[in-house]
Write an enzyme that holds these catalytic residues in place. Structure first.
Site, PDB file in Angstrom:
ATOM      1  N   HIS A 148       0.877  -1.174   0.000  1.00  0.00           N
ATOM      2  CA  HIS A 148       0.000   0.000   0.000  1.00  0.00           C
ATOM      3  C   HIS A 148       0.920   1.232   0.000  1.00  0.00           C
ATOM      4  O   HIS A 148       2.036   1.178   0.541  1.00  0.00           O
ATOM      5  CB  HIS A 148      -0.829  -0.055   1.288  1.00  0.00           C
ATOM      6  CG  HIS A 148      -1.901   0.984   1.418  1.00  0.00           C
ATOM      7  ND1 HIS A 148      -1.647   2.294   1.760  1.00  0.00           N
ATOM      8  CD2 HIS A 148      -3.239   0.893   1.281  1.00  0.00           C
ATOM      9  CE1 HIS A 148      -2.784   2.958   1.838  1.00  0.00           C
ATOM     10  NE2 HIS A 148      -3.775   2.143   1.549  1.00  0.00           N
ATOM     11  N   ASP A 225       3.542  -4.443   7.898  1.00  0.00           N
ATOM     12  CA  ASP A 225       2.271  -3.737   7.786  1.00  0.00           C
ATOM     13  C   ASP A 225       1.166  -4.786   7.930  1.00  0.00           C
ATOM     14  O   ASP A 225       0.921  -5.570   7.015  1.00  0.00           O
ATOM     15  CB  ASP A 225       2.203  -3.046   6.417  1.00  0.00           C
ATOM     16  CG  ASP A 225       0.833  -2.413   6.160  1.00  0.00           C
ATOM     17  OD1 ASP A 225      -0.102  -2.655   6.941  1.00  0.00           O
ATOM     18  OD2 ASP A 225       0.712  -1.697   5.146  1.00  0.00           O
ATOM     19  N   GLN A 228      -4.062  -5.405   6.859  1.00  0.00           N
ATOM     20  CA  GLN A 228      -5.037  -6.343   6.299  1.00  0.00           C
ATOM     21  C   GLN A 228      -5.064  -7.671   7.040  1.00  0.00           C
ATOM     22  O   GLN A 228      -5.766  -8.592   6.624  1.00  0.00           O
ATOM     23  CB  GLN A 228      -4.744  -6.597   4.814  1.00  0.00           C
ATOM     24  CG  GLN A 228      -5.049  -5.425   3.913  1.00  0.00           C
ATOM     25  CD  GLN A 228      -6.496  -4.966   3.991  1.00  0.00           C
ATOM     26  OE1 GLN A 228      -7.400  -5.719   4.343  1.00  0.00           O
ATOM     27  NE2 GLN A 228      -6.727  -3.709   3.659  1.00  0.00           N
ATOM     28  N   LYS A 251     -10.012  -1.402  10.591  1.00  0.00           N
ATOM     29  CA  LYS A 251     -10.039  -2.592   9.728  1.00  0.00           C
ATOM     30  C   LYS A 251     -10.213  -3.862  10.549  1.00  0.00           C
ATOM     31  O   LYS A 251     -10.143  -4.961  10.026  1.00  0.00           O
ATOM     32  CB  LYS A 251      -8.748  -2.675   8.906  1.00  0.00           C
ATOM     33  CG  LYS A 251      -8.593  -1.529   7.896  1.00  0.00           C
ATOM     34  CD  LYS A 251      -7.353  -1.733   7.070  1.00  0.00           C
ATOM     35  CE  LYS A 251      -6.924  -0.488   6.327  1.00  0.00           C
ATOM     36  NZ  LYS A 251      -7.803  -0.141   5.215  1.00  0.00           N
ATOM     37  N   CYS A 389      -4.794   2.326  -3.666  1.00  0.00           N
ATOM     38  CA  CYS A 389      -3.569   2.906  -3.058  1.00  0.00           C
ATOM     39  C   CYS A 389      -2.382   1.972  -3.217  1.00  0.00           C
ATOM     40  O   CYS A 389      -1.542   1.852  -2.289  1.00  0.00           O
ATOM     41  CB  CYS A 389      -3.781   3.238  -1.583  1.00  0.00           C
ATOM     42  SG  CYS A 389      -5.024   4.473  -1.304  1.00  0.00           S
TER      43      CYS A 389
HETATM   44  C1  LIG Z   1      -2.086  -2.944   3.569  1.00  0.00           C
HETATM   45  C2  LIG Z   1      -2.490  -1.580   4.030  1.00  0.00           C
HETATM   46  N1  LIG Z   1      -1.585  -0.792   4.603  1.00  0.00           N
HETATM   47  C3  LIG Z   1      -1.894   0.446   5.055  1.00  0.00           C
HETATM   48  C4  LIG Z   1      -3.160   0.950   4.923  1.00  0.00           C
HETATM   49  C5  LIG Z   1      -3.467   2.298   5.450  1.00  0.00           C
HETATM   50  O1  LIG Z   1      -4.304   2.179   6.582  1.00  0.00           O
HETATM   51  P1  LIG Z   1      -4.951   3.450   7.262  1.00  0.00           P
HETATM   52  O2  LIG Z   1      -5.703   4.162   6.182  1.00  0.00           O
HETATM   53  O3  LIG Z   1      -5.850   2.877   8.311  1.00  0.00           O
HETATM   54  O4  LIG Z   1      -3.867   4.266   7.818  1.00  0.00           O
HETATM   55  C6  LIG Z   1      -4.138   0.175   4.298  1.00  0.00           C
HETATM   56  C7  LIG Z   1      -5.485   0.708   4.084  1.00  0.00           C
HETATM   57  O5  LIG Z   1      -6.214   0.247   3.228  1.00  0.00           O
HETATM   58  C8  LIG Z   1      -3.792  -1.132   3.849  1.00  0.00           C
HETATM   59  O6  LIG Z   1      -4.692  -1.926   3.272  1.00  0.00           O
END
Ligand SMILES: Cc1ncc(COP(=O)(O)O)c(C=O)c1O
Length: 431
Positions: A148, A225, A228, A251, A389
């Site tokens: 992301h 990260d 997900q 999430k 993203c």
């Molecule tokens: C894999 C991953 N990393 C980071 C993020 C960013 O998360 P947040 O918008 O809650 O900061 C997302 C959001 O969709 C994501 O799917």
């Protein structure tokens, strides 16, 4: 959680040699009031859980109880409400640490989400003028090509700030990462390796355990990260070669604008704070300041106390429902969706092998995903369309924007059937 014990038969609870009890999805759904509505005349089928999950009454009740009875600023007060609020906030921290398997040498810092947590890491390691600098000119940062933007752009900026090199661990044409490729990239100058536990755009679940271990063996600081993966297939930081792990409350059935960075104290101590000010200092003169111990040092300003309490309530909710049962349920929904969608002509699924994720992402010949998403919405089905993203990954795979359906514990096989029928009909209309 009131009557949650009715949802699973404790005698049938999962053990190593017994099957996992199936979720009573219909009873569970009643705990999510937002789901009981019609959209464009049809029952809402909410399949955008990778973007944000819905939140149960249990989480809302925990936050409301705080706001109605205990609301006050934390840490600084001697009065009763402040002490109660502090206890609730620190209790939430302890709950979330347990949830992700944190051990004695770990600490958890509250953030506003995964993005905030990863920025805290990338900026905290690349601050200029800090001695000894963690990242120096010529050092290498390796980031996987599945990420992301939240786990890529902060590293681009960090590399630029410090004169470090950013290297991408590229996936193959199917979006898979390979251990040998990482082995080839690692050098004595590799200082950071950042990786996702599940690619949000495709649903690819890399073998992050082995990849993190390899990078850690080579001396890199490892960053996972887990945005997900927090709600199902939750990584256990206590058993991973992982220094720092980020995840988001919204999430995992928790409130929006909440998240956490959990990690080894030694790794967190390397981070220069992102926010300077109240609550993160030890003493201050007009000329300088010294900083508090972890975790306060990285939590400058008044935190989202109700949010932290709600996020912890979400973790408790997940555990009361049962992690193994949730994992099995969402994997079943994904498998069903993959099978049903694969039968549609001219439709290509991404990451077909990722059976552990809760995401199906697909493209259809000659049809724009936004049009599919709009026609699905007319039937009450909420999916996400676009690059999610993760534009570099989508381009690397030679794809345009995709349509993505993502599942949570409250989704049903009937909703999967509605999705597949809706997509088939949308393609008929649009072609
Ligand atoms: C894999 C991953 N990393 C980071 C993020 C960013 O998360 P947040 O918008 O809650 O900061 C997302 C959001 O969709 C994501 O799917």
């Amino acid at each position: 959680m009131g009557d949650m014990h009715l949802l699973l038969d404790p005698a049938a609870a999962a053990t190593a040699d017994r099957p996992v009890a199936a979720l009573d999805v219909h009873t569970l759904r009643a705990r999510f009031p937002v789901l009981a509505q019609r959209i464009n005349g049809a029952p809402l089928a909410y399949l955008d859980n990778a973007a944000t999950t819905q939140t149960p009454l249990d989480v809302l009740a925990a936050m409301t109880a705080f706001e109605q009875h205990d609301r006050a600023n934390i840490h600084r007060g001697v009065h009763t409400l402040s002490q109660r609020a502090t206890d609730a906030f620190e209790g939430a921290r302890a709950t979330l640490k347990r949830f992700v398997g944190a051990r004695q040498g770990h600490e958890l810092v509250f953030t506003s989400g995964t993005t905030d947590a990863l920025n805290l890491v990338a900026q905290g390691l690349s601050s200029i003028g800090v001695e000894p600098a963690f990242l120096r000119p010529g050092d290498q940062i390796i980031v996987s090509g599945l990420e992301h933007h939240a786990n890529l752009v902060p590293w681009q900026q960090a590399a630029r700030r410090c004169g470090a090199t950013l290297t991408i661990l590229r996936p193959d044409a199917q979006g898979q990462l390979h251990r040998d490729d990482l082995a080839r990239l690692l050098t004595p100058r590799t200082r950071v390796f950042a990786l996702t536990a599940c690619a949000n755009a495709t649903g690819t679940r890399p073998a992050y355990e082995a990849l993190l271990a390899l990078a850690a063996d080579a001396g890199a600081l490892t960053v996972l990260d887990a945005a997900q993966a927090a709600a199902h297939g939750t990584p256990d930081i206590g058993t991973l070669a992982c220094d720092l792990m980020a995840f988001s409350g919204h999430k995992m059935y928790g409130p929006m604008g909440t998240g956490a960075l959990v990690g080894r104290r030694a790794a967190l101590e390397r981070l220069v704070p992102l926010r300077f000010g109240g609550d993160m200092v030890q003493w201050v003169s007009y000329d300088e300041a010294s900083f508090a111990e972890l975790p306060a040092r990285l939590e400058g300003g008044t935190p989202n106390v109700a949010g932290a309490i709600g996020m912890a309530a979400a973790a408790v909710f997940i555990d009361q429902v049962g992690r193994a049962a949730i994992d099995e349920h969402v994997a079943g929904l994904r498998a069903h969706a993959a099978q049903a969608l694969a039968r549609i002509d001219g439709l290509t699924l991404l990451a077909t092998e990722s059976t552990e994720s809760a995401i199906v992402s697909f493209v259809a010949d000659g049809v724009h995903p936004h049009d599919i998403g709009t026609l699905l919405d007319e039937r009450g089905i909420a999916v996400r369309t676009g690059h999610h993203c993760a534009q570099p990954l989508i381009e690397h795979l030679g794809r345009g924007p995709t349509t993505r359906a993502s599942f949570a514990l409250y989704n049903t096989h009937d909703e999967v059937e509605r999705l597949a029928a809706g997509v088939a009909d949308a393609l008929r209309v649009l072609r």
